[in-house]
Design an enzyme around this catalytic site. Structure first.
Site, PDB file in Angstrom:
ATOM      1  N   GLY A  38       0.774  -1.235   0.000  1.00 20.56           N
ATOM      2  CA  GLY A  38       0.000   0.000   0.000  1.00 20.56           C
ATOM      3  C   GLY A  38       0.802   1.280   0.000  1.00 20.56           C
ATOM      4  CG  ASP A  94      -1.156   1.922   3.305  1.00 22.75           C
ATOM      5  OD1 ASP A  94      -0.888   1.586   4.485  1.00 22.75           O
ATOM      6  OD2 ASP A  94      -1.702   1.139   2.504  1.00 22.75           O
ATOM      7  CG  ASP A  97      -7.417   0.453  10.773  1.00 25.57           C
ATOM      8  OD1 ASP A  97      -8.149   1.187  11.445  1.00 25.57           O
ATOM      9  OD2 ASP A  97      -7.835  -0.608  10.265  1.00 25.57           O
ATOM     10  CE  LYS A 125      -9.353   3.120   8.096  1.00 24.14           C
ATOM     11  NZ  LYS A 125     -10.037   1.845   7.897  1.00 24.14           N
ATOM     12  CG  PHE A 146     -12.065  -0.214   3.631  1.00 22.49           C
ATOM     13  CD1 PHE A 146     -11.169  -0.848   4.492  1.00 22.49           C
ATOM     14  CD2 PHE A 146     -11.936  -0.421   2.265  1.00 22.49           C
ATOM     15  CE1 PHE A 146     -10.170  -1.675   3.995  1.00 22.49           C
ATOM     16  CE2 PHE A 146     -10.942  -1.252   1.763  1.00 22.49           C
ATOM     17  CZ  PHE A 146     -10.063  -1.876   2.625  1.00 22.49           C
ATOM     18  CB  VAL A 147      -9.783   5.270   2.377  1.00 26.40           C
ATOM     19  CG1 VAL A 147     -10.708   6.220   3.127  1.00 26.40           C
ATOM     20  CG2 VAL A 147      -8.593   4.889   3.251  1.00 26.40           C
ATOM     21  NE  ARG A 159      -2.368  -2.985  -4.018  1.00 25.83           N
ATOM     22  CZ  ARG A 159      -2.401  -3.166  -2.698  1.00 25.83           C
ATOM     23  NH1 ARG A 159      -2.333  -2.126  -1.892  1.00 25.83           N
ATOM     24  NH2 ARG A 159      -2.507  -4.371  -2.197  1.00 25.83           N
TER      25      ARG A 159
END
Ligand code: 5GP
Ligand code: MG
Length: 184
Positions: A38, A94, A97, A125, A146-147, A159
């Site tokens: 990511g 990235d 979370d 987040k 959720f991104v 992506r």
């Protein structure tokens, strides 16, 4: 799917992160360690704005499986790392979370004799952290959604989007082209 951060906003965020990183490190040589998959887009944009000497290595982590949008078991592969003795290491991911990915990789990196180890994430987040650590540099705080895009995937897709988008509930039910594992 709807846009959360435009390509222009992301670009400004990377500019700001690059300035903050150089302010913290001065001209000293930096070893950026990116977390596959990511972080590839943020890493490639960031290192080209970091004036001064930069080395790049990648590790691999995955805590998602297929169409899940909550983390499962964490798999790590750190065997591609070179000797980090005496280097100033900046771990780049990235998104922060639960924080478990960063916590686990930082713990490993700290055992490798680096001169310093810090961390940077593009996104954090809100209200999700399950660990005591915080990243040293944060691009954007975002809501608990959720991104995808700008390197982040859903079931291997999206992506490549130049902006950051939120998957809506119906995207999550019908979205994702395959059932293959999607390393995060
Ligand atoms: P953590 O270990 O902090 O719970 O999760 C970090 C990893 O989970 C990130 O590197 C990313 O791969 C994945 N992840 C967490 N939240 C999201 C999200 O909203 N979208 C996507 N695509 N991946 C996420
Ligand atoms: Mg990841």
């Amino acid at each position: 799917m709807h846009t959360l951060l435009t390509a222009a906003q992301l670009s400004e965020g990377i500019d700001r992160l690059a300035r903050d990183v150089r302010q913290a490190y001065g001209d000293c040589p930096l070893t950026v360690v990116g977390v596959l998959t990511g972080s590839v887009v943020v890493v490639s944009d960031l290192i080209r704005r970091l004036e001064g000497p930069v080395r790049l290595s990648m590790v691999w982590a995955s805590s998602y499986r297929g169409t899940a949008t909550r983390a499962g078991r964490l798999d790590l592969r750190l065997d591609l790392l070179p000797d980090l003795t005496g280097q100033h290491v900046l771990l780049v991911d990235d998104i922060f979370d639960s924080g478990r990915t960063l916590e686990a990789i930082l713990a490993d990196l700290r055992g490798r004799g680096a001169a310093s180890v810090r961390s940077l994430v593009l996104l954090r987040k809100q209200g999700r952290a399950e660990v005591a650590i915080e990243p040293d540099f944060v691009g954007f705080d975002i809501p608990d959604l959720f991104v995808v895009g700008y390197g982040l995937d859903y079931d291997g897709a999206w992506r490549h989007l130049p902006h950051l988008a939120v998957l809506d509930a119906d995207d999550i039910v019908t979205g994702g082209a395959s059932t293959a594992d999607s390393p995060g």
